[in-house]
Design an enzyme around this catalytic site. Structure first.
Site, PDB file in Angstrom:
ATOM      1  N   CYS A  29       0.834  -1.208   0.000  1.00  0.00           N
ATOM      2  CA  CYS A  29       0.000   0.000   0.000  1.00  0.00           C
ATOM      3  C   CYS A  29       0.868   1.257   0.000  1.00  0.00           C
ATOM      4  O   CYS A  29       1.552   1.543   0.983  1.00  0.00           O
ATOM      5  CB  CYS A  29      -0.907  -0.055   1.229  1.00  0.00           C
ATOM      6  N   CYS A  32       0.124   3.793   2.725  1.00  0.00           N
ATOM      7  CA  CYS A  32       0.571   3.241   4.013  1.00  0.00           C
ATOM      8  C   CYS A  32       2.053   3.533   4.228  1.00  0.00           C
ATOM      9  O   CYS A  32       2.465   3.866   5.343  1.00  0.00           O
ATOM     10  CB  CYS A  32       0.356   1.728   4.061  1.00  0.00           C
TER      11      CYS A  32
END
Length: 104
Positions: A29, A32
């Site tokens: 991600c 993230c």
């Protein structure tokens, strides 16, 4: 650095800490990876005042399910074991910090 949290340790962490911030993330991600250094900074800044950790959703599927995490990164804020706030997506450090300060 933020503490590593697992499905097995989550309940104990929530029971033993007044203020807990948890970053739900995954290796693949992009947002993230943008949030991770901010969470790590907050963990250092608030050491001794709040427990700040992260859960890898790929390695720990039960916790995201328990809190109905649908998008990552999601940062959950707990006070005395109760979920009190959340942030979904990559945000500036100030956003996370303001919510954290309100709980202390």
């Amino acid at each position: 650095m933020a503490h590593e949290i697992t499905d097995e340790t989550l309940d104990e962490i929530l029971a033993n800490n007044s203020v807990v911030i948890i970053d739900f993330w995954a290796e693949w991600c992009g947002p993230c990876r943008m949030v991770a250094p901010v969470i790590a900074e907050l963990a250092e800044t608030y050491k001794g005042k709040a427990f700040i950790g992260s859960i890898n959703v790929d390695e720990n599927p039960d916790s995201p399910s328990k809190f109905m995490i649908r998008n990552i990164p999601t940062i959950l804020y707990f006070k005395d074991g109760k979920l009190v706030d959340k942030v979904v997506g990559a945000m500036p450090k100030a956003t996370f910090q303001t919510k954290l300060d309100a709980l202390l």
